[in-house]
Scaffold this motif. Structure first.
Motif, mmCIF file in Angstrom:
data_model
loop_
_atom_site.group_PDB
_atom_site.id
_atom_site.type_symbol
_atom_site.label_atom_id
_atom_site.label_comp_id
_atom_site.label_asym_id
_atom_site.label_seq_id
_atom_site.Cartn_x
_atom_site.Cartn_y
_atom_site.Cartn_z
ATOM 1 N N THR A 170 0.864 -1.177 0.000
ATOM 2 C CA THR A 170 0.000 0.000 0.000
ATOM 3 C C THR A 170 0.899 1.225 0.000
ATOM 4 O OG1 THR A 170 -1.707 -1.166 1.249
ATOM 5 C CG2 THR A 170 -1.825 1.251 1.211
ATOM 6 N N SER A 211 0.092 6.300 8.412
ATOM 7 C CA SER A 211 0.783 5.017 8.302
ATOM 8 C C SER A 211 1.097 4.442 9.677
ATOM 9 C CB SER A 211 2.061 5.155 7.474
ATOM 10 O OG SER A 211 2.989 6.019 8.092
ATOM 11 N N LEU A 238 -2.181 3.101 11.153
ATOM 12 C CA LEU A 238 -2.555 1.819 10.562
ATOM 13 C C LEU A 238 -1.713 0.678 11.127
ATOM 14 C CD1 LEU A 238 -2.986 2.934 6.843
ATOM 15 C CD2 LEU A 238 -4.799 2.129 8.356
ATOM 16 N N LEU A 297 3.436 -1.084 4.071
ATOM 17 C CA LEU A 297 3.099 0.308 3.782
ATOM 18 C C LEU A 297 4.373 1.018 3.318
ATOM 19 C CD1 LEU A 297 0.946 1.239 6.921
ATOM 20 C CD2 LEU A 297 0.127 0.588 4.665
ATOM 21 N N THR A 335 -2.648 -4.610 9.395
ATOM 22 C CA THR A 335 -2.310 -4.292 8.003
ATOM 23 C C THR A 335 -1.841 -5.545 7.270
ATOM 24 O OG1 THR A 335 -0.086 -3.643 8.700
ATOM 25 C CG2 THR A 335 -1.715 -1.888 8.457
#
Length: 322
Positions: free
Chosen positions: A291, A303, A306, A316, A312
């Motif tokens: 992502t 970020s 998350l 990221l 997750t």
């Protein structure tokens, strides 16, 4: 500490390249759980100075290097930039390294010791390359340097849908192991796509150990908490569990069951980054779900938020300069 009050952006000074370093223009920087843990002060005993620039994963372009360097300007590279204060015996120049302004990858430029830097995988995007260093090296070192997995062994990956777990599934499969991965029900198909032979949904009532079936030879705990005990209980007699998320309890839990267990801190390694690049270029290991977020103060905050949910999938990555 729960500080990180990022309310305004300030212009940092472009780092000066020191002897033995390359200066990299950051194109992509991955975000990892260690980033928010450092922000919260969990590693307060590690060498620090302030201000601190977060981030230890980078993919980008060499803009400055010493004459005769392996890396000429324009070379696409990736690196795990963690200060190597624990590797002074092997790399004496690391004695002065600390967590601070230098080496942080949430930036436009980063100066990195050349021994930590490797050429990017030839088929990778910058975002893919940035996803590899910390998570890929952690998985590689956990499975090969610590667990020493062998072809045909049953290997349990606890937390197979996260950053480290995603790489671990592929690395274990490439080594010829029978790979069992745990995840929640929403990630079952994803972990199968990474190459797991058996995927265990830890949310099911019967629990992880019952679903694993035959006992496993090795367990790699990427989650901590109750997962560590699940790993211990799933092991054969004399089996080994290695954890990256339960440093205090993995040893005692394993010992109480007549098994072995320990934790470790992942180390920077150019040779192992190069080995990972080959595995990924050859398709023997699959990239995790990635992502991407444009590099901004708000997206750094998002970020971290998350990652703190611990839900997750994959990695990221901040896109600093596309």
């Amino acid at each position: 500490w729960e500080v990180m009050v990022l309310e305004e952006e300030t212009e940092a000074v472009k780092p000066l390249r020191r002897e033995g370093e390359v200066l990299i223009k950051v194109v992509a920087a991955a975000v990892n759980p260690i980033d928010y843990k450092l922000r919260k002060g969990y590693m307060a005993t590690w060498p620090h100075s302030f201000p601190t620039v977060p981030g230890w994963d980078v993919a980008g372009i060499v803009v400055e290097a010493a004459e005769g360097s392996t890396f000429m300007p324009g070379t696409n590279v990736f690196s795990y930039t963690r200060p190597a204060f624990d590797m002074v015996e092997e790399f004496p120049s690391a004695k002065e390294e600390e967590i601070g302004e230098r080496g942080g990858t949430y930036a436009q430029f980063v100066a990195v010791a050349e021994w930590k830097v490797a050429p990017m995988p030839s088929k990778a995007t910058y975002a893919q390359a940035a996803s590899i260093p910390l998570a890929g090296l952690t998985a590689y070192q956990g499975l090969h340097d610590h667990l020493k997995i062998q072809k045909g062994e049953r290997v349990l990956i606890l937390g197979a849908s996260g950053g480290v777990g995603s790489f671990a599934v592929g690395i274990a499969k490439a080594a010829g192991a029978y790979v069992i991965g745990t995840c929640s029900s929403r990630n079952v198909d994803y972990v199968k796509s990474l190459g797991a032979d058996l995927v265990v949904d830890y949310t099911k009532e019967e629990g992880v150990v019952a679903q694993v079936g035959d006992k496993v030879d090795k367990a790699f705990d990427c989650v901590g908490g109750d997962s560590t005990k699940n790993g211990v209980d799933a092991l054969k007699e004399g089996g080994v569990v290695v954890s990256i998320a339960n440093h205090a309890q993995v040893g005692p839990l394993a010992e109480a069951s007549g098994k072995k267990g320990w934790s470790f801190l992942v180390k920077p390694s150019r040779p192992q980054l190069s080995e990972l690049a080959v595995l990924l270029d050859e398709g023997k290991v699959t990239y995790p779900t990635i992502t991407t977020l444009p590099f901004s103060l708000e997206n750094v905050r998002e970020s971290h938020r998350l990652l703190e949910t611990q839900r997750t999938q994959g990695k990221l990555v901040l896109l600093v300069d596309e």
